[in-house]
Scaffold this motif. Structure first.
Motif, short mmCIF file in Angstrom:
data_model
loop_
_atom_site.label_atom_id
_atom_site.label_comp_id
_atom_site.label_asym_id
_atom_site.label_seq_id
_atom_site.Cartn_x
_atom_site.Cartn_y
_atom_site.Cartn_z
N ASN A 1 -5.38 -5.28 -4.73
CA ASN A 1 -6.28 -5.00 -3.61
C ASN A 1 -6.14 -6.04 -2.51
O ASN A 1 -6.05 -5.71 -1.32
N SER A 2 -6.11 -7.32 -2.90
CA SER A 2 -5.98 -8.40 -1.92
C SER A 2 -4.64 -8.35 -1.18
O SER A 2 -4.57 -8.61 0.02
N THR B 1 -2.80 4.64 -8.69
CA THR B 1 -4.01 3.95 -8.26
C THR B 1 -3.70 2.46 -8.30
O THR B 1 -2.70 2.02 -8.87
N GLN B 2 -4.58 1.66 -7.71
CA GLN B 2 -4.39 0.21 -7.78
C GLN B 2 -4.41 -0.25 -9.24
O GLN B 2 -3.64 -1.11 -9.63
N HIS C 1 0.83 -1.21 0.00
CA HIS C 1 0.00 0.00 0.00
C HIS C 1 0.86 1.26 0.00
O HIS C 1 0.67 2.16 -0.82
N VAL D 1 -6.11 -6.00 -10.78
CA VAL D 1 -6.47 -5.03 -9.75
C VAL D 1 -6.89 -5.77 -8.48
O VAL D 1 -6.56 -5.37 -7.37
N GLU E 1 -2.83 -5.58 -0.67
CA GLU E 1 -2.83 -4.41 0.20
C GLU E 1 -3.65 -4.62 1.47
O GLU E 1 -3.33 -4.06 2.51
N HIS E 2 -4.69 -5.41 1.38
CA HIS E 2 -5.54 -5.64 2.54
C HIS E 2 -5.19 -6.93 3.30
O HIS E 2 -5.86 -7.30 4.25
#
Length: 110
Positions: free
Chosen positions: A34-35, A18-19, A9, A30, A37-38
């Motif tokens: 996202n996965s 952006t992602q 992140h 994407v 980063e979280h």
């Protein structure tokens, strides 16, 4: 050492991407970015290599000037590799292996 969700992140934010932009740049989806980063999915070694390169802003070879040629057998685990007098860590040797494989695959496409 594996890259953490926070590092993914923060690396993306530091680059001002952006992602979607990061995903396009490194060739991942994407959803994967996202996965990662979280902390939903573990980051694969291949993805970690791509992200590390993107965050360090290493220029593609096509944008670099002529580089000196150094030959080494990267598959021999008993060989200690050095770059300008500094011993390379095992993870750095792995990165070189991925880069070499990628370069050979790119040459085959052209």
């Amino acid at each position: 050492m594996s890259m953490t969700a926070r590092e993914v992140h923060e690396g993306r934010i530091a680059r001002g991407l952006t992602q979607r932009e990061l995903a396009t740049e490194v060739g991942l989806s994407v959803g994967s970015i996202n996965s990662y980063e979280h902390g939903i999915r573990s980051i694969t070694k291949e993805a970690e290599t791509k992200l590390s390169l993107a965050f360090k802003r290493i220029k593609p070879l096509s944008e670099q000037g002529p580089l000196p040629t150094h030959l080494a057998e990267l598959s021999d685990t008993n060989t200690t590799l050095q770059w300008q007098g500094t011993h390379l860590r095992p993870t750095e040797v792995e990165l070189l292996q991925v880069l070499a494989k990628t370069m050979v695959e790119q040459r085959k496409k052209h």
